[in-house]
Design a protein around this motif. Structure first.
Motif, PDB file in Angstrom:
ATOM      1  N   PRO A  17       0.748  -1.229  -0.058  1.00  0.00           N
ATOM      2  CA  PRO A  17       0.035   0.043   0.024  1.00  0.00           C
ATOM      3  C   PRO A  17       0.927   1.107   0.015  1.00  0.00           C
ATOM      4  O   PRO A  17       0.443   2.237  -0.774  1.00  0.00           O
ATOM      5  CB  PRO A  17      -0.823  -0.110   1.274  1.00  0.00           C
ATOM      6  N   TYR A  18       1.868   1.365   0.764  1.00  0.00           N
ATOM      7  CA  TYR A  18       2.747   2.534   0.759  1.00  0.00           C
ATOM      8  C   TYR A  18       3.514   2.733  -0.521  1.00  0.00           C
ATOM      9  O   TYR A  18       3.604   3.993  -0.880  1.00  0.00           O
ATOM     10  CB  TYR A  18       3.627   2.682   2.173  1.00  0.00           C
ATOM     11  N   SER A  21       1.140   3.692  -3.306  1.00  0.00           N
ATOM     12  CA  SER A  21       0.354   4.946  -3.168  1.00  0.00           C
ATOM     13  C   SER A  21       1.391   6.065  -3.564  1.00  0.00           C
ATOM     14  O   SER A  21       1.053   7.161  -4.309  1.00  0.00           O
ATOM     15  CB  SER A  21      -0.050   5.163  -1.575  1.00  0.00           C
ATOM     16  N   LEU A  62      -6.096   2.873  -0.421  1.00  0.00           N
ATOM     17  CA  LEU A  62      -4.576   3.550  -0.838  1.00  0.00           C
ATOM     18  C   LEU A  62      -4.902   4.973  -0.911  1.00  0.00           C
ATOM     19  O   LEU A  62      -6.187   5.232  -1.390  1.00  0.00           O
ATOM     20  CB  LEU A  62      -4.136   2.618  -1.726  1.00  0.00           C
ATOM     21  N   SER A  63      -3.795   5.648  -1.348  1.00  0.00           N
ATOM     22  CA  SER A  63      -3.782   7.305  -1.532  1.00  0.00           C
ATOM     23  C   SER A  63      -3.641   7.379  -3.186  1.00  0.00           C
ATOM     24  O   SER A  63      -2.524   6.961  -3.589  1.00  0.00           O
ATOM     25  CB  SER A  63      -3.169   7.915  -0.893  1.00  0.00           C
ATOM     26  N   ALA A 142       9.960   0.848   1.318  1.00  0.00           N
ATOM     27  CA  ALA A 142       8.243   0.727   1.673  1.00  0.00           C
ATOM     28  C   ALA A 142       8.205  -0.758   1.767  1.00  0.00           C
ATOM     29  O   ALA A 142       7.505  -1.461   1.084  1.00  0.00           O
ATOM     30  CB  ALA A 142       7.447   1.400   0.679  1.00  0.00           C
ATOM     31  N   GLY A 368       5.918   4.026   5.610  1.00  0.00           N
ATOM     32  CA  GLY A 368       5.597   2.841   6.338  1.00  0.00           C
ATOM     33  C   GLY A 368       5.757   2.374   7.862  1.00  0.00           C
ATOM     34  O   GLY A 368       6.201   3.348   8.287  1.00  0.00           O
ATOM     35  N   CYS A 379       1.606   5.546  10.616  1.00  0.00           N
ATOM     36  CA  CYS A 379       2.432   4.900   9.895  1.00  0.00           C
ATOM     37  C   CYS A 379       2.173   3.377   9.956  1.00  0.00           C
ATOM     38  O   CYS A 379       2.596   2.497   8.849  1.00  0.00           O
ATOM     39  CB  CYS A 379       3.818   5.151  10.237  1.00  0.00           C
ATOM     40  N   VAL A 382      -2.761   1.135   6.901  1.00  0.00           N
ATOM     41  CA  VAL A 382      -3.202   1.508   5.661  1.00  0.00           C
ATOM     42  C   VAL A 382      -3.349   2.995   5.504  1.00  0.00           C
ATOM     43  O   VAL A 382      -3.162   3.820   4.589  1.00  0.00           O
ATOM     44  CB  VAL A 382      -4.119   0.720   4.777  1.00  0.00           C
ATOM     45  N   THR A 385      -1.191   5.984   4.478  1.00  0.00           N
ATOM     46  CA  THR A 385      -0.594   6.006   3.153  1.00  0.00           C
ATOM     47  C   THR A 385      -0.641   7.442   2.563  1.00  0.00           C
ATOM     48  O   THR A 385       0.221   7.958   1.615  1.00  0.00           O
ATOM     49  CB  THR A 385      -1.101   4.985   1.984  1.00  0.00           C
ATOM     50  N   TYR A 386      -1.585   8.050   2.978  1.00  0.00           N
ATOM     51  CA  TYR A 386      -2.246   9.527   2.417  1.00  0.00           C
ATOM     52  C   TYR A 386      -0.607  10.519   2.605  1.00  0.00           C
ATOM     53  O   TYR A 386      -0.494  11.273   1.826  1.00  0.00           O
ATOM     54  CB  TYR A 386      -3.481  10.092   3.215  1.00  0.00           C
ATOM     55  N   ALA A 389       2.914   9.659   0.699  1.00  0.00           N
ATOM     56  CA  ALA A 389       2.499   9.671  -0.447  1.00  0.00           C
ATOM     57  C   ALA A 389       2.481  10.964  -1.215  1.00  0.00           C
ATOM     58  O   ALA A 389       3.188  11.504  -2.245  1.00  0.00           O
ATOM     59  CB  ALA A 389       1.234   8.859  -1.065  1.00  0.00           C
TER      60      ALA A 389
END
Length: 418
Positions: A17-18, A21, A62-63, A142, A368, A379, A382, A385-386, A389
């Motif tokens: 996810p990280y 994103s 996710l972002s 990540a 992450g 961190c 999920v 992630t914003y 990113a």
């Protein structure tokens, strides 16, 4: 590609996810980058089928650059059942969403393994399992939590056939017909105990804590409750809400306070809200029992347990799973060159990071869970992630522009979902 050498502005190590994103945001900004790893690998390979995510569905997106492809939209487009809070999010659904996100925003993931990362003159040198060497001005690590599995010291000598960590499942098929003990009291322990029991496997749960704690089932919260303990993407309460929304402020706190927040007691050990009824009253549970020793005899694992009153209780099984969590320790990342590792200043085993997620090695960033000791507990989710990113993509776009001739940034070419 064997033996070749290339260069790139940014190399992202990890396609969970990280990493996905961040790559989505950098692609939108025209930042030259490559991303390496198997998309959603830990979620696909190291978590058991049938598991439910502990986080609310609304906090599990996710972002992307325009915040337009949230989990809710993914489910709506496919006519899949969804509710922000009142129903759990199955692992399989989250993996499908992550793979759709990758196909839409990060189509050029390279499925190769980083073998060594070492310093070079003005760049970092990354060598991969296919022999390619990449010279990157910036490297963003990540890798999630999987490399940092924590086993009790007394279990280190046990063979894999008799002992494992909860982060190694995956399929549970290898445990069919065996007697299993799960050690732990958090979500991994309760999830595995429930899934093993429902598979017909004889399983017992052993925990040091006097009580198993589970998240509350979703319910309507009064105005007073919402005011005094607001909901955030990582839990209820003003402290967690602050951590969820303002990680850059958390970084300004003292080291001890940051580490304390990263391991906030409200975050666990805590089972998922929808798992309690599948464990309590169904799986034999031994509470207030600590492990004093572990031995093997005639192909069995022998646990020497002691309860809170000092009474000893031996238990034996065909296999023991330690759901004993993770401890960030970057020295366990085998790809980090020792020269590079010595130059990374650490905070309780995790890298000390600048406001731009950069270590004390120029050009080396971590995002992450490894960033939690600097930016707080968000961190670990999920939902977090914003922040890196958006922030890191913006920062790298500005910094790397100094090395590039002026060029026109083309709009994001989004792949249309089938």
């Amino acid at each position: 590609m064997v033996g070749s050498s290339t260069s790139v502005d940014v190399a992202v190590i990890g396609a969970g996810p990280y990493g996905l994103s961040l790559a989505a945001h950098m692609r939108a900004r025209g930042v030259e980058h490559r991303i390496f790893g198997e998309p959603m690998a830990s979620w696909k390979n190291n978590m058991p089928a049938g598991m439910l995510l502990k986080s609310y569905p609304w906090a599990s997106s996710l972002s992307d650059p325009r915040s337009e492809f949230e989990l809710k939209r993914f489910c709506t487009e496919r006519a899949l059942p969804y509710h922000d809070e009142l129903m759990p999010l199955p692992l399989s659904r989250f993996i499908e969403y992550g793979e759709a996100f990758q196909a839409r925003y990060v189509p050029a993931v390279e499925r190769k393994i980083l073998m060594e990362l070492e310093p070079g003159p003005g760049f970092l040198r990354a060598t991969f399992d296919d022999g390619e060497t990449v010279h990157a001005r910036r490297v963003v690590v990540a890798v999630g939590v999987h490399p940092f599995k924590r086993l009790p010291q007394e279990a280190a000598h046990l063979p894999a056939d008799l002992c494992s960590h909860s982060g190694e499942y995956g399929s549970l098929e290898s445990l069919d017909g065996r007697e299993v003990i799960v050690v732990g009291s958090g979500s991994s322990a309760s999830d595995l105990a429930a899934l093993l029991h429902e598979r017909g496997i004889a399983v017992s749960l052993v925990a040091r804590r006097p009580k198993l704690h589970f998240a509350d089932r979703p319910r309507h919260r009064s105005l007073f409750e919402r005011t005094t303990a607001p909901m955030s993407g990582i839990g209820h309460g003003w402290m967690l809400a602050t951590c969820a929304h303002y990680p850059q402020l958390i970084r300004l706190l003292s080291k001890d306070l940051r580490v304390q927040l990263a391991n906030h007691r409200a975050l666990g050990p805590l089972g998922g809200a929808f798992v309690k009824d599948r464990v309590v009253g169904k799986v034999p549970v031994w509470l207030s029992h600590a492990t004093r020793g572990i031995e093997t005899h005639n192909g069995k694992v022998m646990l020497d347990l002691v309860d809170s009153g000092g009474a000893r209780r031996p238990m034996r099984a065909d296999h023991v799973i330690f759901a004993t969590g993770y401890k960030i320790d970057v020295s366990r990342l085998g790809f980090l060159n020792q020269t590079l590792l010595r130059r990374i200043q650490l905070v309780e085993g995790a890298p000390q990071l600048s406001a731009h997620y950069e270590t004390t090695v120029p050009g080396l960033h971590f995002i992450g869970p490894a960033a939690a000791n600097s930016f707080g507990p968000v961190c670990r989710f999920v939902y977090g992630t914003y922040h890196p990113a958006r922030h890191l993509a913006r920062h790298l776009s500005a910094v790397l522009a100094r090395f590039q001739p002026a060029r026109q940034i083309r709009p994001l070419d989004r792949t249309v979902l089938p």
